[in-house]
Write an enzyme that holds these catalytic residues in place. Structure first.
Site, short mmCIF file in Angstrom:
data_model
loop_
_atom_site.label_atom_id
_atom_site.label_comp_id
_atom_site.label_asym_id
_atom_site.label_seq_id
_atom_site.Cartn_x
_atom_site.Cartn_y
_atom_site.Cartn_z
N GLY A 7 0.84 -1.19 0.00
CA GLY A 7 0.00 0.00 0.00
C GLY A 7 0.87 1.23 0.00
O GLY A 7 2.08 1.15 0.19
N GLY A 8 0.26 2.35 -0.21
CA GLY A 8 0.98 3.62 -0.20
C GLY A 8 1.28 4.08 1.21
O GLY A 8 0.79 3.52 2.20
N GLY A 12 -2.51 2.62 6.06
CA GLY A 12 -3.03 1.75 7.13
C GLY A 12 -2.51 0.33 7.03
O GLY A 12 -2.96 -0.55 7.76
N HIS A 51 5.20 3.16 15.90
CA HIS A 51 4.96 1.75 15.56
C HIS A 51 5.05 0.86 16.80
O HIS A 51 4.28 -0.09 16.92
CB HIS A 51 5.95 1.29 14.48
CG HIS A 51 5.51 1.63 13.10
ND1 HIS A 51 5.08 0.69 12.21
CD2 HIS A 51 5.42 2.83 12.46
CE1 HIS A 51 4.75 1.28 11.07
NE2 HIS A 51 4.95 2.58 11.20
N GLN A 54 1.85 1.29 18.65
CA GLN A 54 0.78 0.69 17.85
C GLN A 54 0.69 -0.81 18.06
O GLN A 54 -0.39 -1.38 18.06
CB GLN A 54 1.10 1.02 16.39
CG GLN A 54 0.13 0.58 15.36
CD GLN A 54 0.62 1.07 14.00
OE1 GLN A 54 0.55 2.26 13.72
NE2 GLN A 54 1.12 0.17 13.18
#
Length: 181
Positions: A7-8, A12, A51, A54
């Site tokens: 993903g970019g 997410g 991160h 998270q």
């Protein structure tokens, strides 16, 4: 089993990958997070810390490994492994001062390292970035990086049983291969 999640930037994909890893985890499974980002500068340190927060409480044992990720194979034996992120790993391998490999040799080396991880783990989930769509012509060094990441990503997609693109936190299943076929 290998799953690639792409993903970019800001899509997410990291949160999705962490939660995805948890769906395969059974009580007896060890769960490892191989962190490949070298935290340069305040922005890098802040991103690493974000991160860490998270994934707090998700049960990951973090292994910081910036190059030669196959060396982690014995540590992760038969565990659930999340490799975050291929784009950092490729940059680390390409831009190391003593780099003497050409693009093909470096691609093959990185893929051999990934095979070692895959062979040592129960499930290997690899996060990578989609950096090819902006249409901008960069300097030769950056173009070498984009080209190498592209060839590594293509090979990973061939190796993977599942490929998922995360778009605005929504998973889009690109492919799913039946292992019994």
């Amino acid at each position: 089993m290998i799953t690639v999640i792409t993903g970019g930037s800001g899509s997410g994909k990291s949160v999705y990958a962490e939660n995805y890893a948890m769906k395969y985890r059974k009580a007896e499974d060890a769960c490892f997070y191989i962190a490949t980002m070298q935290p340069y500068g305040e922005e890098g340190r802040n991103r690493v810390e974000r991160h860490r927060k998270q994934r707090a409480g998700k049960g990951f044992d973090t292994i910081e490994c910036y190059q030669n990720v196959g060396s982690c194979a014995k540590q992760i034996e038969n565990g659930i492994v999340l490799l975050e992120c291929m784009s950092n790993l490729v940059a680390n391998e390409l831009f190391q001062p003593e780099q003497k490999r050409n693009q093909l040799e470096l691609r093959d080396f990185i893929l051999q390292q990934i095979n070692e991880l895959a062979n040592g783990s129960k499930y290997l989930i690899i996060v990578t970035n989609e950096v090819f769509s902006d249409g901008i012509q960069y300097d030769p060094e950056t173009m070498d990086y984009i080209t190498l990441l592209g060839t590594v990503n293509q090979a990973l997609m061939e190796m993977a049983e599942e490929v998922i693109e995360v778009v605005y936190s929504i998973p889009v299943y690109i492919t799913s291969r039946n292992l019994n076929e």
